[in-house]
Motif scaffolding. Structure first.
Motif, PDB file in Angstrom:
ATOM      1  N   GLN A 368       0.647  -1.283   0.056  1.00  0.00           N
ATOM      2  CA  GLN A 368      -0.141  -0.126  -0.003  1.00  0.00           C
ATOM      3  C   GLN A 368       0.855   1.320   0.031  1.00  0.00           C
ATOM      4  N   LEU A 369       2.078   1.307   0.250  1.00  0.00           N
ATOM      5  CA  LEU A 369       2.897   2.337   0.382  1.00  0.00           C
ATOM      6  C   LEU A 369       3.174   2.768  -0.966  1.00  0.00           C
ATOM      7  N   PRO A 370       3.505   2.133  -1.953  1.00  0.00           N
ATOM      8  CA  PRO A 370       3.849   3.047  -3.269  1.00  0.00           C
ATOM      9  C   PRO A 370       2.601   3.542  -3.830  1.00  0.00           C
ATOM     10  N   ASN A 371       1.384   3.067  -3.391  1.00  0.00           N
ATOM     11  CA  ASN A 371       0.328   3.652  -3.964  1.00  0.00           C
ATOM     12  C   ASN A 371       0.196   5.201  -3.294  1.00  0.00           C
ATOM     13  N   ALA A 372       0.823   5.531  -2.235  1.00  0.00           N
ATOM     14  CA  ALA A 372       0.778   6.774  -1.702  1.00  0.00           C
ATOM     15  C   ALA A 372       1.258   7.848  -2.575  1.00  0.00           C
ATOM     16  N   PHE A 373       2.244   7.627  -3.750  1.00  0.00           N
ATOM     17  CA  PHE A 373       2.700   8.545  -4.566  1.00  0.00           C
ATOM     18  C   PHE A 373       2.923   8.294  -6.059  1.00  0.00           C
ATOM     19  N   LEU A 374       2.206   6.942  -6.210  1.00  0.00           N
ATOM     20  CA  LEU A 374       2.149   6.433  -7.712  1.00  0.00           C
ATOM     21  C   LEU A 374       0.771   6.098  -8.257  1.00  0.00           C
ATOM     22  N   THR A 375       0.762   6.430  -9.724  1.00  0.00           N
ATOM     23  CA  THR A 375      -0.415   6.128 -10.371  1.00  0.00           C
ATOM     24  C   THR A 375      -0.229   5.932 -11.833  1.00  0.00           C
ATOM     25  N   GLY A 376      -0.888   5.052 -12.395  1.00  0.00           N
ATOM     26  CA  GLY A 376      -0.912   5.184 -14.056  1.00  0.00           C
ATOM     27  C   GLY A 376       0.427   4.487 -14.407  1.00  0.00           C
ATOM     28  N   VAL A 377       1.078   4.908 -15.255  1.00  0.00           N
ATOM     29  CA  VAL A 377       2.372   3.995 -15.983  1.00  0.00           C
ATOM     30  C   VAL A 377       3.597   4.257 -15.030  1.00  0.00           C
TER      31      VAL A 377
END
Length: 452
Positions: A368-377
């Motif tokens: 869940q941590l990468p979802n804090a600042f990444l989306t899309g490609v």
């Protein structure tokens, strides 16, 4: 309130999520069970006559087991970016069919070099599967439920050991002479690679790439679900970054280090636990058959399956991630060190179980941590990079543990190294959370996120 009964959400988004859980998760779990069995069944081969038949030392076996992750590392990011562009249905099917074909070919290796070649090719074939599914789940499930959803998916890993360990042991034990294979381990590799090919074909027909492609969702449900997720991304993530920005992001690199430490423990368990249990005969005078080895190996994973679900659910309920990753990492390190110094097989397995619970409860929340600042490609590239760097532990762990065992005659030095990396992971994730306290996902417990 945490622990209160969940009330069914009858909004279009809630209905869509319920359908996705029922339609997608059983298939995804099955795919990952097959994936993980094909990746770590080498551990059961090593507990039989595999090393002797091929003339492998402990270090050579560790190198071959770990070479899988070199091909995996090199092709992980390109594979996940392609998945984001062409869709999960076709790309996951391609991954499964090619890895199944390579996995079956392990039955025909003849020595050290062919063993190394097949392991590298298996890593190339499998590259993108796990991060692809992690990315895929972000298309289908709102943020408040993702730790629990990833935990349900990741249950495939302990379940693959609960189910796959006895099956692998039985195939090895009874496979010699079947279909012309002289050794049982050859028969095991051949049989266990076939389901991946068959399920790859099934994926083409049963795995919609996005909610809008699912025939079992109404237009209103699909639109509501995609709108909800897009709104969450817009609120949480500042902007969609490019592939290059994702690959050079300091937080991505920090999380890669965290994941390396946690996965270090995961793969040492997967590759060496059957060998450790086999050693109970020499260490404690306890005679254990190959089938009993498989059943005993399954115990820590069965306990971890239950713990992982409830820990991830607790993290979702509290919407806290940092301590829900760090604390299991510390517990896992304590478990692996404790197992070295126990003077009975029962106590060794108790501490191995503690370590397994620590590793498995950390991983679903970690994602869940990468979802804090990444989306899309950017998410496709960042998630893949984190997973590929983290999974280099799958190379370093078996090789270093095997090398240190060859040099010292004991597995203890290698396990101390594993524990050190797990402690480092916990420290880094807490430091990262404190530095990003304004982010609603990364904010640590007791430190509310800042809102505009």
């Amino acid at each position: 309130m945490d622990g209160a009964p969940e009330v069914a959400d009858r909004t279009p988004t809630g209905v869509a999520v319920g359908k996705a859980i029922r339609r997608l998760l059983p298939l995804l779990v099955l795919l990952y069970i097959i994936n993980y069995v094909d990746r770590v069944n080498i551990g059961f081969a090593a507990a039989s006559t595999f090393n002797a038949d091929l003339g492998l030392s402990a270090a050579a076996y560790g190198l071959g087991a770990g070479l899988f992750f070199i091909g995996y590392f090199l092709f992980e990011v390109p594979s996940n970016v392609i998945l984001h562009k062409v869709g999960a249905r076709l790309w996951i099917a391609r991954i499964m069919i090619t890895w199944g074909l390579v996995a079956t070919s392990t039955a025909f290796i003849q020595g050290e070099i062919s063993f190394y070649v097949v392991r590298v090719l298996l890593g190339i074939a499998e590259a993108g599967f796990f991060p692809g599914i992690i990315l895929y789940l972000t298309y289908w499930f709102p943020r408040a439920q993702r730790a629990k959803i990833v935990a349900l998916f990741f249950m495939a890993v302990p379940l693959s050991s609960v189910l796959g360990s006895p099956i692998s042991a039985l195939l090895i034990q009874n496979g010699a002479g079947t279909l012309g294979f002289a050794e049982g381990w050859r028969f095991m590799f051949f049989v266990e690679g076939i389901p991946a090919v068959l399920l790859g074909i099934v994926v083409i027909f049963l795995l919609p790439s996005k909610p809008r492609n699912a025939r079992w969702l109404t237009t209103a449900e699909a639109t509501a679900l995609e709108t909800t997720i897009a709104a969450e991304d817009a609120q949480t993530v500042e902007r969609e970054v490019t592939v290059r920005e994702a690959l050079t992001n300091v937080r991505v690199l920090a999380l890669s280090t965290v994941y390396f430490g946690v996965v270090f423990g995961l793969y040492v368990l997967g590759f060496f636990l059957p060998t450790v249990i086999k050693g109970f005969g020499t260490q404690f005078g306890v005679k254990i058959t190959l089938l009993e080895n498989g059943l005993i190996t399954a115990i820590p994973y069965a306990v971890a399956t239950v713990a992982m679900f409830f820990w991830s659910r607790h993290s979702d309920a509290r919407q806290e991630r940092a301590w829900h990753v760090a604390l299991p990492a510390f517990v896992g390190a304590a478990g692996i060190i404790g197992s070295i110094y126990m003077n009975s097989p029962v106590l060794v397995m108790v501490f191995v179980t503690i370590c397994t619970v620590g590793v498995f409860t950390a991983i679903p929340v970690f994602w869940q941590l990468p979802n804090a600042f990444l989306t899309g490609v950017g998410a496709a590239a960042g998630i893949a990079l984190i997973n590929s760097f983290g999974n280099l532990a799958g190379f370093a762990g078996p090789y270093l543990t095997g090398l240190l065992k060859d040099l010292t005659g004991s597995i203890a030095p290698g396990l101390w190294v594993v524990a050190g990396f797990m402690v480092l992971s916990g420290i880094i994730v807490l430091a990262l959370a404190r530095q990003n306290a304004g982010n609603p996902v990364l904010a640590p417990a007791g430190e509310p996120a800042a809102h505009d």
